[in-house]
Motif scaffolding. Sequence first.
Motif, PDB file in Angstrom:
ATOM      1  N   GLY A 246     -47.515 138.855  48.405  1.00 20.34           N
ATOM      2  CA  GLY A 246     -48.548 138.800  49.435  1.00 20.34           C
ATOM      3  C   GLY A 246     -49.801 138.149  48.866  1.00 20.34           C
ATOM      4  O   GLY A 246     -50.601 138.817  48.213  1.00 20.34           O
ATOM      5  N   LEU A 247     -49.973 136.872  49.115  1.00 20.87           N
ATOM      6  CA  LEU A 247     -51.038 136.119  48.450  1.00 20.87           C
ATOM      7  C   LEU A 247     -52.358 136.137  49.222  1.00 20.87           C
ATOM      8  O   LEU A 247     -53.422 135.897  48.635  1.00 20.87           O
ATOM      9  N   ASN A 248     -52.307 136.379  50.517  1.00 17.94           N
ATOM     10  CA  ASN A 248     -53.521 136.491  51.320  1.00 17.94           C
ATOM     11  C   ASN A 248     -53.875 137.962  51.524  1.00 17.94           C
ATOM     12  O   ASN A 248     -53.032 138.840  51.409  1.00 17.94           O
ATOM     13  N   TRP A 249     -55.134 138.220  51.851  1.00 15.00           N
ATOM     14  CA  TRP A 249     -55.609 139.606  51.906  1.00 15.00           C
ATOM     15  C   TRP A 249     -54.852 140.431  52.944  1.00 15.00           C
ATOM     16  O   TRP A 249     -54.690 141.636  52.783  1.00 15.00           O
ATOM     17  N   TRP A 250     -54.381 139.773  54.009  1.00 17.83           N
ATOM     18  CA  TRP A 250     -53.691 140.520  55.062  1.00 17.83           C
ATOM     19  C   TRP A 250     -52.199 140.688  54.765  1.00 17.83           C
ATOM     20  O   TRP A 250     -51.504 141.417  55.476  1.00 17.83           O
ATOM     21  N   GLU A 251     -51.707 140.066  53.735  1.00 19.97           N
ATOM     22  CA  GLU A 251     -50.290 140.153  53.394  1.00 19.97           C
ATOM     23  C   GLU A 251     -50.074 141.334  52.440  1.00 19.97           C
ATOM     24  O   GLU A 251     -50.081 141.200  51.218  1.00 19.97           O
ATOM     25  N   ILE A 252     -49.905 142.503  53.034  1.00 23.92           N
ATOM     26  CA  ILE A 252     -49.802 143.743  52.255  1.00 23.92           C
ATOM     27  C   ILE A 252     -48.494 143.760  51.468  1.00 23.92           C
ATOM     28  O   ILE A 252     -47.413 143.560  52.020  1.00 23.92           O
ATOM     29  N   ASP A 253     -48.618 143.997  50.178  1.00 26.83           N
ATOM     30  CA  ASP A 253     -47.486 143.923  49.271  1.00 26.83           C
ATOM     31  C   ASP A 253     -47.452 145.200  48.436  1.00 26.83           C
ATOM     32  O   ASP A 253     -48.085 145.301  47.390  1.00 26.83           O
ATOM     33  N   MET A 254     -46.680 146.177  48.908  1.00 23.66           N
ATOM     34  CA  MET A 254     -46.625 147.471  48.239  1.00 23.66           C
ATOM     35  C   MET A 254     -46.047 147.355  46.829  1.00 23.66           C
ATOM     36  O   MET A 254     -46.452 148.093  45.927  1.00 23.66           O
ATOM     37  N   THR A 255     -45.120 146.436  46.625  1.00 23.60           N
ATOM     38  CA  THR A 255     -44.537 146.299  45.293  1.00 23.60           C
ATOM     39  C   THR A 255     -45.553 145.741  44.306  1.00 23.60           C
ATOM     40  O   THR A 255     -45.575 146.143  43.132  1.00 23.60           O
ATOM     41  N   TRP A 256     -46.392 144.838  44.760  1.00 24.09           N
ATOM     42  CA  TRP A 256     -47.458 144.336  43.886  1.00 24.09           C
ATOM     43  C   TRP A 256     -48.402 145.473  43.496  1.00 24.09           C
ATOM     44  O   TRP A 256     -48.840 145.567  42.343  1.00 24.09           O
ATOM     45  N   MET A 257     -48.692 146.361  44.438  1.00 25.86           N
ATOM     46  CA  MET A 257     -49.533 147.523  44.132  1.00 25.86           C
ATOM     47  C   MET A 257     -48.865 148.400  43.072  1.00 25.86           C
ATOM     48  O   MET A 257     -49.537 148.936  42.187  1.00 25.86           O
ATOM     49  N   THR A 258     -47.539 148.531  43.161  1.00 26.56           N
ATOM     50  CA  THR A 258     -46.804 149.322  42.171  1.00 26.56           C
ATOM     51  C   THR A 258     -46.886 148.666  40.792  1.00 26.56           C
ATOM     52  O   THR A 258     -47.068 149.351  39.778  1.00 26.56           O
ATOM     53  N   ILE A 259     -46.769 147.348  40.745  1.00 22.03           N
ATOM     54  CA  ILE A 259     -46.878 146.631  39.473  1.00 22.03           C
ATOM     55  C   ILE A 259     -48.268 146.805  38.879  1.00 22.03           C
ATOM     56  O   ILE A 259     -48.424 147.022  37.660  1.00 22.03           O
ATOM     57  N   ARG A 260     -49.291 146.742  39.720  1.00 21.73           N
ATOM     58  CA  ARG A 260     -50.659 146.953  39.233  1.00 21.73           C
ATOM     59  C   ARG A 260     -50.828 148.370  38.686  1.00 21.73           C
ATOM     60  O   ARG A 260     -51.534 148.594  37.693  1.00 21.73           O
ATOM     61  N   PHE A 261     -50.178 149.337  39.339  1.00 19.86           N
ATOM     62  CA  PHE A 261     -50.226 150.724  38.857  1.00 19.86           C
ATOM     63  C   PHE A 261     -49.558 150.835  37.496  1.00 19.86           C
ATOM     64  O   PHE A 261     -50.092 151.478  36.578  1.00 19.86           O
ATOM     65  N   LEU A 262     -48.403 150.201  37.335  1.00 16.84           N
ATOM     66  CA  LEU A 262     -47.721 150.202  36.047  1.00 16.84           C
ATOM     67  C   LEU A 262     -48.574 149.518  34.982  1.00 16.84           C
ATOM     68  O   LEU A 262     -48.604 149.944  33.824  1.00 16.84           O
ATOM     69  N   GLN A 263     -49.276 148.474  35.375  1.00 22.70           N
ATOM     70  CA  GLN A 263     -50.166 147.787  34.443  1.00 22.70           C
ATOM     71  C   GLN A 263     -51.291 148.706  33.993  1.00 22.70           C
ATOM     72  O   GLN A 263     -51.646 148.749  32.806  1.00 22.70           O
ATOM     73  N   ALA A 264     -51.850 149.479  34.931  1.00 22.09           N
ATOM     74  CA  ALA A 264     -52.925 150.413  34.593  1.00 22.09           C
ATOM     75  C   ALA A 264     -52.452 151.486  33.626  1.00 22.09           C
ATOM     76  O   ALA A 264     -53.227 151.979  32.802  1.00 22.09           O
ATOM     77  N   LEU A 265     -51.165 151.833  33.703  1.00 24.23           N
ATOM     78  CA  LEU A 265     -50.591 152.822  32.796  1.00 24.23           C
ATOM     79  C   LEU A 265     -50.175 152.208  31.464  1.00 24.23           C
ATOM     80  O   LEU A 265     -49.714 152.920  30.567  1.00 24.23           O
ATOM     81  N   GLY A 266     -50.308 150.904  31.341  1.00 20.86           N
ATOM     82  CA  GLY A 266     -49.900 150.217  30.124  1.00 20.86           C
ATOM     83  C   GLY A 266     -48.413 149.943  30.060  1.00 20.86           C
ATOM     84  O   GLY A 266     -47.878 149.637  28.989  1.00 20.86           O
ATOM     85  N   LEU A 267     -47.716 150.029  31.198  1.00 26.38           N
ATOM     86  CA  LEU A 267     -46.264 149.862  31.228  1.00 26.38           C
ATOM     87  C   LEU A 267     -45.822 148.481  31.692  1.00 26.38           C
ATOM     88  O   LEU A 267     -44.657 148.120  31.520  1.00 26.38           O
ATOM     89  N   ALA A 268     -46.706 147.718  32.315  1.00 28.70           N
ATOM     90  CA  ALA A 268     -46.380 146.363  32.758  1.00 28.70           C
ATOM     91  C   ALA A 268     -47.310 145.377  32.062  1.00 28.70           C
ATOM     92  O   ALA A 268     -48.521 145.584  32.012  1.00 28.70           O
ATOM     93  N   LYS A 269     -46.740 144.319  31.532  1.00 29.62           N
ATOM     94  CA  LYS A 269     -47.543 143.313  30.835  1.00 29.62           C
ATOM     95  C   LYS A 269     -46.949 141.927  31.093  1.00 29.62           C
ATOM     96  O   LYS A 269     -45.881 141.788  31.706  1.00 29.62           O
ATOM     97  N   ASN A 270     -47.655 140.910  30.611  1.00 29.51           N
ATOM     98  CA  ASN A 270     -47.227 139.513  30.791  1.00 29.51           C
ATOM     99  C   ASN A 270     -46.874 139.231  32.251  1.00 29.51           C
ATOM    100  O   ASN A 270     -45.822 138.652  32.565  1.00 29.51           O
ATOM    101  N   ILE A 271     -47.762 139.657  33.133  1.00 28.69           N
ATOM    102  CA  ILE A 271     -47.543 139.496  34.574  1.00 28.69           C
ATOM    103  C   ILE A 271     -47.840 138.056  34.971  1.00 28.69           C
ATOM    104  O   ILE A 271     -48.914 137.520  34.681  1.00 28.69           O
ATOM    105  N   ARG A 272     -46.884 137.442  35.613  1.00 27.85           N
ATOM    106  CA  ARG A 272     -47.012 136.046  36.030  1.00 27.85           C
ATOM    107  C   ARG A 272     -47.440 135.991  37.487  1.00 27.85           C
ATOM    108  O   ARG A 272     -46.890 136.710  38.334  1.00 27.85           O
ATOM    109  N   LEU A 273     -48.411 135.122  37.789  1.00 24.96           N
ATOM    110  CA  LEU A 273     -48.976 135.060  39.136  1.00 24.96           C
ATOM    111  C   LEU A 273     -49.093 133.615  39.617  1.00 24.96           C
ATOM    112  O   LEU A 273     -49.204 132.686  38.801  1.00 24.96           O
ATOM    113  N   ALA A 274     -49.053 133.476  40.941  1.00 18.66           N
ATOM    114  CA  ALA A 274     -49.304 132.162  41.539  1.00 18.66           C
ATOM    115  C   ALA A 274     -50.736 131.743  41.221  1.00 18.66           C
ATOM    116  O   ALA A 274     -51.611 132.582  41.035  1.00 18.66           O
TER     117      ALA A 274
END
Length: 277
Positions: A246-274
């Motif tokens: 979900g690249l625009n603000w209205w494109e809600i992406d629950m999985t991206w939110m989960t990845i960000r949560f994992l990143q905050a916990l130090g469990l997700a790294k080297n995240i590739r983005l558009a």
Amino acid sequence: MTVATSQKLPLDWTTIIYFSLIHLVALLAFLPGNFSWQAVGVFLLFHWITGGIGITLGFHRLVSHRSFEVPKWLEYFLIFCGTLACQGGPIDWIGLHRIHHKHSDHTPDPHDSNKGFWWSHIGWMLFEIPARSDIDRYIKDIKDDPFYNFCQKYMVLIQVALGLALYAWGDAWVGNGWSFVIWGIFLRLAVVFHCTWFVNSATHKFGYKSHESNDHSKNCWWVALVTYGEGWHNNHHAYQYSARHGLNWWEIDMTWMTIRFLQALGLAKNIRLAPAK
């Protein structure tokens, strides 16, 4: 599905019987004696665990596209959750998905949308398609992994073990173990099947295009809603490596939110983005 397609390919009767049985037993969920709000809760919980955490986060964004990295124990947990979706073992699922992206909406694509909505939604799985013989070329990073092979080989037995656990849980909680099995296994499998399949079919037919992707992929809000963000499919096909769909603000992406949560916990790294606009 075109008539020509069905005439050229032999039917896969194992898959046809498998899908038919799951859908038929799922209908028992609508009998009043099998309904309880607890069973609905089990359905929703395992819809998220298998469809959201397993298929979308694990099979798709983590492994199929290597959009980010997690510790190996967490990768295996996500792959286990995806195996519980019973959409084929992880090796076959990931291999076929990579083939799809290599040839999206062209003849080698397993679920080429040019062959019609029915074909891209379910029809392609009911035949012995040539792409299956080409999977090994696309899974060199996982084909020798013992855990992936365990999940590939014992997918059905793993589901049976979950069913036994749900039966015991339902029997102890609401006095009806079968209701938890019907809602938590059969109805959940059927619904997660179609949610995933809509990404192959509906998002190549309905919605809008934000980027040139050299195929028919589109962004479809209602598919994103039932697949935890996978419906922003044109974005994904334009930037296949991106962990965020979900690249625009209205494109809600629950999985991206989960990845960000994992990143905050130090469990997700080297995240590739558009690339940022």
